[in-house]
Scaffold this motif. Sequence first.
Motif, short mmCIF file in Angstrom:
data_model
loop_
_atom_site.label_atom_id
_atom_site.label_comp_id
_atom_site.label_asym_id
_atom_site.label_seq_id
_atom_site.Cartn_x
_atom_site.Cartn_y
_atom_site.Cartn_z
N ALA A 1 36.68 28.38 -129.34
CA ALA A 1 37.03 26.98 -129.18
C ALA A 1 38.38 26.80 -128.47
N ALA A 2 39.36 27.62 -128.82
CA ALA A 2 40.69 27.49 -128.24
C ALA A 2 40.84 28.23 -126.91
N ALA A 3 39.81 28.95 -126.48
CA ALA A 3 39.92 29.77 -125.28
C ALA A 3 38.92 29.40 -124.20
N ILE A 4 37.99 28.51 -124.49
CA ILE A 4 36.92 28.20 -123.53
C ILE A 4 37.48 27.66 -122.22
N VAL A 5 38.39 26.71 -122.30
CA VAL A 5 38.92 26.06 -121.08
C VAL A 5 39.58 27.09 -120.18
N LYS A 6 40.46 27.92 -120.75
CA LYS A 6 41.18 28.88 -119.93
C LYS A 6 40.25 29.98 -119.41
N LEU A 7 39.29 30.42 -120.21
CA LEU A 7 38.36 31.44 -119.73
C LEU A 7 37.54 30.92 -118.55
N PHE A 8 37.05 29.71 -118.67
CA PHE A 8 36.21 29.15 -117.62
C PHE A 8 37.01 28.89 -116.34
N THR A 9 38.18 28.28 -116.48
CA THR A 9 38.98 27.97 -115.28
C THR A 9 39.54 29.24 -114.64
N LEU A 10 39.87 30.25 -115.46
CA LEU A 10 40.31 31.52 -114.87
C LEU A 10 39.17 32.17 -114.10
N TYR B 1 49.57 36.59 -108.00
CA TYR B 1 48.22 36.59 -108.55
C TYR B 1 48.13 37.38 -109.85
N GLU B 2 48.57 38.63 -109.82
CA GLU B 2 48.43 39.47 -111.01
C GLU B 2 49.29 38.99 -112.18
N PHE C 1 50.25 35.96 -112.87
CA PHE C 1 49.63 34.74 -113.39
C PHE C 1 48.38 35.06 -114.19
N GLN C 2 47.55 35.95 -113.66
CA GLN C 2 46.34 36.32 -114.37
C GLN C 2 46.68 37.02 -115.69
N TYR C 3 47.69 37.87 -115.68
CA TYR C 3 48.09 38.59 -116.90
C TYR C 3 48.53 37.63 -117.99
N ARG C 4 49.37 36.66 -117.63
CA ARG C 4 49.85 35.70 -118.63
C ARG C 4 48.70 34.83 -119.15
N THR C 5 47.79 34.47 -118.29
CA THR C 5 46.65 33.67 -118.74
C THR C 5 45.77 34.47 -119.69
N LEU C 6 45.56 35.73 -119.38
CA LEU C 6 44.75 36.57 -120.26
C LEU C 6 45.45 36.82 -121.59
N LEU C 7 46.78 36.86 -121.58
CA LEU C 7 47.51 36.98 -122.85
C LEU C 7 47.26 35.75 -123.72
N ASP D 1 39.36 33.13 -110.19
CA ASP D 1 39.04 34.46 -109.65
C ASP D 1 37.96 34.38 -108.58
N ASP D 2 36.96 33.54 -108.80
CA ASP D 2 35.92 33.37 -107.78
C ASP D 2 36.49 32.82 -106.48
N ALA D 3 37.41 31.85 -106.60
CA ALA D 3 38.04 31.29 -105.41
C ALA D 3 38.85 32.35 -104.67
N GLU D 4 39.56 33.20 -105.41
CA GLU D 4 40.33 34.27 -104.78
C GLU D 4 39.42 35.26 -104.07
N LEU D 5 38.29 35.57 -104.69
CA LEU D 5 37.35 36.49 -104.05
C LEU D 5 36.78 35.89 -102.77
N GLU D 6 36.45 34.61 -102.78
CA GLU D 6 35.94 33.95 -101.58
C GLU D 6 36.99 33.92 -100.48
N ARG D 7 38.25 33.68 -100.91
CA ARG D 7 39.32 33.65 -99.90
C ARG D 7 39.50 35.03 -99.27
N LYS D 8 39.44 36.07 -100.09
CA LYS D 8 39.55 37.42 -99.54
C LYS D 8 38.36 37.73 -98.63
N LYS D 9 37.20 37.26 -99.02
CA LYS D 9 36.01 37.49 -98.21
C LYS D 9 36.14 36.79 -96.86
N THR D 10 36.63 35.56 -96.89
CA THR D 10 36.78 34.81 -95.64
C THR D 10 37.85 35.44 -94.75
N ALA D 11 38.96 35.88 -95.39
CA ALA D 11 40.04 36.49 -94.61
C ALA D 11 39.60 37.81 -93.99
#
Length: 503
Positions: free
Chosen positions: A230-239, A304-305, A307-313, A243-253
């Motif tokens: 319940a307390a983690a759904i929002v951050k898990l989904f938005t993270l 990137y890393e 930010f992702q690390y703090r969000t996962l914490l 990550d998907d957006a970052e992958l698409e950006r890398k793919k496009t680049a």
Amino acid sequence: MAFDAFRQRLGAIIGGFDAAQSHRRMRGFRASRAHVNTLIAASGETITARARWLVRNNGYAANAVDAFANHVVGDGIKPSSKISDATKKEELQKLWLAWTDEADAEGLTDFFGLQRRAAREVFLAGEVFLRIRSRRVEDGLTVPMQLQMLPSEMLPLDLTRQMPGSGSIRQGIEFDGIGRRVAYHFLRRHPGDLTDPGLVGETVRVPASEVIHILDPVEAGQLRGVSRFAAAIVKLFTLDLYDDAELERKKTAAMFAMFITSPAPETALEPADEDLEVEPGQVVRLDPGEDVSTPATPDSGSTYEPFQYRTLLQIAAALGVPYGYLTGDTAKGNFSNTRIALVDFRRRISAFQHSVMVYQLCRAVWTRWMDMAVLAGTIDLPSYAADRRQYLACDWLPTKWDWIDPAKDAAAEILQIEAGLKSRTQAIAERGYDAEQVDREIATERQREAELGLDFRRPGSPAQAAGKTGDEDQNAGNGANAKDRSEDEDDGEDREPRPAGDR
């Protein structure tokens, strides 16, 4: 409303707690005063559905559920009966072990597998139900009883009404006039299972004595469970979206193509019906006058890393699972930090094991199983009805924790036993075994080794010394003393005389 306005004005005048003020910083903080049962009735189904979706589609969520269930149950939380009669105890333990293979009404796992599935469901959906299924003696079971697992969705949250007389149904649970649970009104078919031809929405009343409701309540008066997500759904989904957006950006680049513009041909080219799709390494010829421009795709950079690390914490803290177990990343902490995190996590797990799994699940199953075993005549326990409490007495032994350096932990445990700080019984129980059974197995092994002329004990160990006779100990001691005397005589010229007490 008038009273709320008066209270806010009074709070603004008196001051005191900033947390209760309505000034600029807290203006958008509007906390609900509804009871947790009201909140679960309104949002419980959505939270559970989203948690299940994340576990199916998000690796971090799936990892967290598995880590929690594996630590709570491990190889199984096993019983050790306190019956004083050693023969009866051994007979009872063997009967229980044989029945565990038949415990699951679906036939998919054993009783300890049901424990693990129950732990997963409590973490994921906040609760789970086990329906006790009494069987006929002719069904051929060791003890005529099985367990059917029912997920949270099988008990409708919106089933609430007043019963004739003084009873009521609240969120699918029927209560009597003094608040005791008397029945559960389960759906005959899972509301989301379209492969089941059962009637949609039809319920069946099951007495509370036949149902084990497992949940970890977080507030007083709570009736139904809340997902740990319940307390983690929002951050898990938005993270995940990030990550998907970052992958698409890398793919496009990473797309690299060559565009060639040539003079106008004699015959004009027909316009393309579809948009041009570019592939990596492709050479594309354009018509005269045509040009292609692409937006710049900046790199994610060095942020990137972190930010992702703090969000996962934050997600790990919300789920109550260490960062390493959530992500599988073991490079972020040293030995001491990792051990501190594990100690805290395992204290949480231990509390959950004893207050939820043992108290709600294991004790209830053991009690019903003992009654059924005696009634079916599978085991004979004299004066069971009169001494039922003594017969039901049982210790539940979780699987022992595995540490990073087991040799040091074993050495420390031996020192504690030798110093009298703990007993062998306690040490064996902490490993998830019954001390009396272990002692019987050791005695049997020693006897077999003696008959075959074998001895696998470590030289000099207490176990080996205990297995020798008095004459052997005396001869060994005399041999050791003779060796010491011989060594003293060999180099006596270089040694100072020792006091008599040191010899």
